[in-house]
Design a protein around this motif. Structure first.
Motif, PDB file in Angstrom:
ATOM      1  N   ALA A  28     103.757  17.728  29.492  1.00  0.00           N
ATOM      2  CA  ALA A  28     102.588  18.472  29.007  1.00  0.00           C
ATOM      3  C   ALA A  28     101.297  17.778  29.422  1.00  0.00           C
ATOM      4  O   ALA A  28     100.318  18.429  29.799  1.00  0.00           O
ATOM      5  CB  ALA A  28     102.654  18.613  27.492  1.00  0.00           C
ATOM      6  N   ALA A  29     101.267  16.453  29.389  1.00  0.00           N
ATOM      7  CA  ALA A  29     100.076  15.709  29.806  1.00  0.00           C
ATOM      8  C   ALA A  29      99.835  15.896  31.301  1.00  0.00           C
ATOM      9  O   ALA A  29      98.687  16.078  31.737  1.00  0.00           O
ATOM     10  CB  ALA A  29     100.235  14.231  29.478  1.00  0.00           C
TER      11      ALA A  29
ATOM     12  N   GLY B 128      98.459  19.331  31.826  1.00  0.00           N
ATOM     13  CA  GLY B 128      97.056  19.372  31.420  1.00  0.00           C
ATOM     14  C   GLY B 128      96.141  18.764  32.468  1.00  0.00           C
ATOM     15  O   GLY B 128      95.068  19.292  32.750  1.00  0.00           O
TER      16      GLY B 128
ATOM     17  N   ILE C 149      95.910  21.208  35.451  1.00  0.00           N
ATOM     18  CA  ILE C 149      95.035  22.348  35.158  1.00  0.00           C
ATOM     19  C   ILE C 149      93.583  21.911  35.142  1.00  0.00           C
ATOM     20  O   ILE C 149      92.706  22.614  35.660  1.00  0.00           O
ATOM     21  CB  ILE C 149      95.449  23.010  33.832  1.00  0.00           C
ATOM     22  CG1 ILE C 149      96.812  23.688  34.003  1.00  0.00           C
ATOM     23  CG2 ILE C 149      94.409  24.021  33.373  1.00  0.00           C
ATOM     24  CD1 ILE C 149      97.427  24.177  32.716  1.00  0.00           C
ATOM     25  N   GLY C 150      93.307  20.729  34.589  1.00  0.00           N
ATOM     26  CA  GLY C 150      91.939  20.225  34.562  1.00  0.00           C
ATOM     27  C   GLY C 150      91.375  20.014  35.951  1.00  0.00           C
ATOM     28  O   GLY C 150      90.241  20.391  36.247  1.00  0.00           O
TER      29      GLY C 150
ATOM     30  N   GLY D  78      86.320  18.158  23.459  1.00  0.00           N
ATOM     31  CA  GLY D  78      87.524  17.421  23.094  1.00  0.00           C
ATOM     32  C   GLY D  78      87.257  16.384  22.018  1.00  0.00           C
ATOM     33  O   GLY D  78      88.051  16.217  21.092  1.00  0.00           O
TER      34      GLY D  78
END
Length: 64
Positions: free
Chosen positions: A3-4, A7, A10-11, A51
């Motif tokens: 998941a990291a 992320g 995608i970033g 964030g």
């Protein structure tokens, strides 16, 4: 861990798209790159602030 990594992927894609979307298509120029870098930095700072605020609100919510 996956998941990291997703992320991060995608970033990078989002901020790359912001940068390339800001550069005009007339050819490489210092002014165009500087403007695109400025917009990308502002967008990145906004994402970092969001964030941080989300993390702070989560911590304050756990204190109650």
């Amino acid at each position: 861990m996956t998941a990291a990594q997703l992320g991060l992927l995608i970033g990078v894609a989002v901020f790359g798209a912001v940068f390339l979307g800001t550069v005009d298509g007339t050819g490489p120029s210092a002014d165009g790159s500087a403007d695109a870098l400025w917009v990308t930095c502002v967008a990145l700072a906004g994402a970092a602030l969001r964030g941080a605020l989300m993390s702070l609100s989560r911590r304050v919510g756990n204190l109650r």
